[in-house]
Design a protein around this motif. Structure first.
Motif, PDB file in Angstrom:
ATOM      1  N   UNK A 111       0.832  -1.215   0.000  1.00  0.00           N
ATOM      2  CA  UNK A 111       0.000   0.000   0.000  1.00  0.00           C
ATOM      3  C   UNK A 111       0.871   1.271   0.000  1.00  0.00           C
ATOM      4  N   UNK A 112       1.893   1.294   0.850  1.00  0.00           N
ATOM      5  CA  UNK A 112       2.708   2.515   0.959  1.00  0.00           C
ATOM      6  C   UNK A 112       3.573   2.693  -0.304  1.00  0.00           C
ATOM      7  N   UNK A 113       4.073   1.601  -0.849  1.00  0.00           N
ATOM      8  CA  UNK A 113       4.868   1.741  -2.076  1.00  0.00           C
ATOM      9  C   UNK A 113       4.004   2.300  -3.210  1.00  0.00           C
ATOM     10  N   UNK A 114       2.734   1.877  -3.233  1.00  0.00           N
ATOM     11  CA  UNK A 114       1.828   2.416  -4.261  1.00  0.00           C
ATOM     12  C   UNK A 114       1.663   3.926  -4.066  1.00  0.00           C
ATOM     13  N   UNK A 115       1.507   4.351  -2.816  1.00  0.00           N
ATOM     14  CA  UNK A 115       1.342   5.789  -2.516  1.00  0.00           C
ATOM     15  C   UNK A 115       2.624   6.562  -2.890  1.00  0.00           C
ATOM     16  N   UNK A 116       3.779   5.950  -2.652  1.00  0.00           N
ATOM     17  CA  UNK A 116       5.040   6.622  -3.012  1.00  0.00           C
ATOM     18  C   UNK A 116       5.098   6.803  -4.529  1.00  0.00           C
ATOM     19  N   UNK A 117       4.614   5.794  -5.244  1.00  0.00           N
ATOM     20  CA  UNK A 117       4.598   5.899  -6.704  1.00  0.00           C
ATOM     21  C   UNK A 117       3.694   7.066  -7.140  1.00  0.00           C
ATOM     22  N   UNK A 118       2.552   7.198  -6.465  1.00  0.00           N
ATOM     23  CA  UNK A 118       1.643   8.324  -6.783  1.00  0.00           C
ATOM     24  C   UNK A 118       2.347   9.664  -6.514  1.00  0.00           C
ATOM     25  N   UNK A 119       3.041   9.744  -5.362  1.00  0.00           N
ATOM     26  CA  UNK A 119       3.726  10.996  -4.998  1.00  0.00           C
ATOM     27  C   UNK A 119       4.781  11.312  -6.057  1.00  0.00           C
ATOM     28  N   UNK A 120       5.494  10.279  -6.499  1.00  0.00           N
ATOM     29  CA  UNK A 120       6.527  10.465  -7.531  1.00  0.00           C
ATOM     30  C   UNK A 120       5.903  11.087  -8.781  1.00  0.00           C
ATOM     31  N   UNK A 121       4.715  10.573  -9.159  1.00  0.00           N
ATOM     32  CA  UNK A 121       4.082  11.117 -10.382  1.00  0.00           C
ATOM     33  C   UNK A 121       3.522  12.513 -10.131  1.00  0.00           C
ATOM     34  N   UNK A 122       2.920  12.724  -8.936  1.00  0.00           N
ATOM     35  CA  UNK A 122       2.359  14.060  -8.615  1.00  0.00           C
ATOM     36  C   UNK A 122       3.434  15.143  -8.721  1.00  0.00           C
ATOM     37  N   UNK A 123       4.636  14.853  -8.222  1.00  0.00           N
ATOM     38  CA  UNK A 123       5.694  15.869  -8.199  1.00  0.00           C
ATOM     39  C   UNK A 123       6.599  15.808  -9.434  1.00  0.00           C
ATOM     40  N   UNK A 124       6.388  14.820 -10.273  1.00  0.00           N
ATOM     41  CA  UNK A 124       7.216  14.671 -11.474  1.00  0.00           C
ATOM     42  C   UNK A 124       8.671  14.377 -11.138  1.00  0.00           C
ATOM     43  N   UNK A 125       8.883  13.640 -10.050  1.00  0.00           N
ATOM     44  CA  UNK A 125      10.254  13.319  -9.618  1.00  0.00           C
ATOM     45  C   UNK A 125      10.395  11.797  -9.500  1.00  0.00           C
ATOM     46  N   UNK A 126      11.385  11.193 -10.173  1.00  0.00           N
ATOM     47  CA  UNK A 126      11.567   9.741 -10.037  1.00  0.00           C
ATOM     48  C   UNK A 126      11.937   9.374  -8.597  1.00  0.00           C
ATOM     49  N   UNK A 127      11.389   8.267  -8.109  1.00  0.00           N
ATOM     50  CA  UNK A 127      11.725   7.797  -6.754  1.00  0.00           C
ATOM     51  C   UNK A 127      12.151   6.328  -6.839  1.00  0.00           C
ATOM     52  N   UNK A 128      13.382   6.060  -6.392  1.00  0.00           N
ATOM     53  CA  UNK A 128      13.878   4.675  -6.344  1.00  0.00           C
ATOM     54  C   UNK A 128      13.702   4.169  -4.913  1.00  0.00           C
ATOM     55  N   UNK A 129      13.391   2.898  -4.755  1.00  0.00           N
ATOM     56  CA  UNK A 129      13.195   2.359  -3.406  1.00  0.00           C
ATOM     57  C   UNK A 129      14.199   1.258  -3.108  1.00  0.00           C
TER      58      UNK A 129
END
Ligand SMILES: Cc1cc2nc3c(=O)[nH]c(=O)nc-3n(C[C@H](O)[C@H](O)[C@H](O)COP(=O)(O)OP(=O)(O)OC[C@H]3O[C@@H](n4cnc5c(N)ncnc54)[C@H](O)[C@@H]3O)c2cc1C
Length: 483
Positions: A351-369
């Motif tokens: 669930x949280x990884x999905x939310x992080x993916x959303x945040x990455x798209x909202x801010x237009x910034x790639x996020x690696x985990x």
């Protein structure tokens, strides 16, 4: 120069060579591993003994000059970054291993001792020091104590707090106190526990008594490659649900895999897998094959594409080097990265990884985990290029949104990197004002003048009105005092 007299006094204490004050010499001390903010200190002093630290702090205390203890500067939350006018107390010269007591499984070290060096020095006796941050080749035990550092193997063995028995602490007025010692479980308040994780806000740690553990008889490591992060996350929960406590359970997602494969230790992961899970078990050789078979079975139940068990130490070392250099490898994908350090219940990983993916798209910034999945300790790395106008503000906001997602999922805002300046305002996500005031009061018992690493850990304004009105007898009630 306004501070000539203090520089002269510091030089008299430690020797002129060990006081840096020219602007060019201070450049390296403008920030630590958190590079979003920078400011030079007033000076850097490099003492060589507890006594010198004590004399330095007395000199600063007389002038009400604040100070910042500093180890290797690998901290990722800005704990060693000056806020204005502090003297940095660099502990790198105090790097000696003072005692190894194999019989009682203890060692005494100075704070500047590099984490990995301790294991290297005691492994000949069949022992090691368990907390192994991925920065262990550089970070110091003093910094580990101050941050309550963790690492990949803390799932089974616990964090720094579980391995420190005693400390020598120089209080901000120069007084030297000894907390705990070589025995287990001293009576009275757990002041060692209080100082571990206090991020340099209670004084300077100058000696540390640590536990050594016997090296496990055998280790087995497996690498599992998944087509979805969800399957890898379910595998993590599945392993622990079977009552297996691996020594490590580490996960990397696709973007992180891209980075490590471009780094210095490529493993040759297929270009289309979405997640890599490293699971390690250790202990008596007799039970390990069985545990590893059960782990492999859980991977298979969760649609693993490929699972390999390391055949040689070299193969295992390659997998770990690949994982442990993940942060540095981000430089292959972007000029800058901002690493977060949130904790969530393991069951909320997907669930949280999905939310992080959303945040990455909202801010237009790639996020690696990259994360210690077994502990639920996430390290989302926000990739950016600081030369883009306005991007730093966006990065900070994305970081806060990620932390909020962790808190909303029942987690918290730091697993192991501390609060520093980075997350001090985010402390409000997990504590009420009354909680923060109480913590501020505890801090003031050790540091009534606010000289020890000011502006870190607690958000401002912090209040301690009640305790200021009381006569505070001293910092370390119940603890032995020395010097
Ligand atoms: C590539 C990379 C990977 C990392 N991986 C991990 C990981 O897996 N787990 C983890 O926990 N951390 C990790 N870190 C973060 C960092 O290495 C740890 O927080 C480490 O404990 C910091 O140690 P240091 O000696 O560099 O301390 P510094 O950065 O110099 O200082 C950190 C804090 O400790 C205080 N401090 C330092 N020495 C003393 C002292 N003697 N007395 C009192 N206060 C002191 C400072 O004031 C500051 O607030 C990683 C960092 C990097 C760059």
């Amino acid at each position: 120069m306004a501070h000539e007299d203090v520089i002269r006094e510091l030089q008299a204490i430690v020797g002129p060579r060990w006081v840096l004050h020219r602007p060019e010499d201070l450049l390296a001390y403008e920030c630590d591993g958190y590079t979003l903010e920078r400011r030079p200190p007033l000076a850097v002093v490099q003492p060589d003994s507890t006594e010198e630290v004590s004399r330095v702090l007395r000199a600063l205390h007389r002038r009400r000059i604040p100070f910042i203890p500093r180890g290797a500067g690998t901290g990722l939350s800005g704990g060693a970054i000056p806020q204005g006018g502090e003297v940095v107390i660099s502990l790198t010269r105090m790097n000696r291993l003072l005692e190894v007591d194999v019989e009682n499984q203890r060692a005494v070290v100075q704070p500047g001792h590099v984490n990995l060096h301790l294991t290297q020095k005691v492994q000949g006796h069949g022992y090691y020091y368990a907390p192994d941050p991925s920065s262990q080749y550089a970070c110091t035990l003093g910094g580990n104590v101050a941050e309550n550092a963790g690492g990949p193997h803390c799932l089974k063995y616990g964090v720094t707090m579980n391995h420190v028995l005693g400390l020598t602490l120089v209080l901000p007025d120069g007084e030297v106190v000894r907390l705990g010692g070589k025995a287990w479980d001293y009576p009275g308040y757990d002041l060692v526990g209080l100082v571990v994780g206090s991020e340099g806000t209670m004084g300077v740690v100058t000696e540390i008594v640590v536990r050594l553990l016997r090296r496990p008889q055998a280790v087995k490591t497996c690498l599992a490659l998944f087509d979805t992060v969800e399957d890898a996350s379910r595998t993590v929960s599945g392993i622990t649900a079977r009552g297996i406590i691996p020594a490590a359970l580490e996960l990397m997602d696709r973007l992180a895999i891209d980075a490590v494969e471009k780094g210095n230790f490529p493993v040759g992961y297929p270009p289309d897998i979405q997640a890599v899970l490293i699971a390690e078990v250790d202990g008596l050789a007799a039970g390990l094959d069985d545990q590893m078979e059960r782990i492999v079975a859980v991977c298979r139940e969760n649609n693993v594409r490929e699972v390999r068990v390391a055949r040689t130490d070299a193969e295992r070392a390659l997998w770990w080097n690949n994982r442990k250099t993940a942060f540095g490898a981000m430089g292959k994908l972007a000029p800058d990265y901002y690493v977060q350090d949130g904790v969530i219940p393991r069951s909320k990983l997907t669930e949280v990884l999905r939310r992080i993916d959303e945040i990455s798209r909202e801010y237009g910034l790639p996020v690696a985990n990259v994360f210690h999945a077994g502990d639920g300790n996430l390290h989302p790395l926000v990739l950016y290029d600081r030369r883009q106008p306005g991007v730093v503000e966006k990065v900070v906001k994305a970081g806060s949104a990620i932390l909020k997602a962790c808190v909303d999922a029942g987690g918290t805002i730091s697993g192991e990197h501390g609060i520093g300046i980075e997350k001090r305002e985010d402390m409000r996500l997990v504590f009420t004002q009354a909680d923060l005031d109480a913590q501020s009061c505890v801090r003031e018992v050790f540091d009534p003048d606010g000289l020890a690493n000011p502006g870190k850990l607690l958000p401002s304004p912090a209040r301690c009105v009640d305790i200021r009105a009381l006569p505070v007898a001293g910092a370390a009630g119940g603890a032995g005092r020395a010097g």
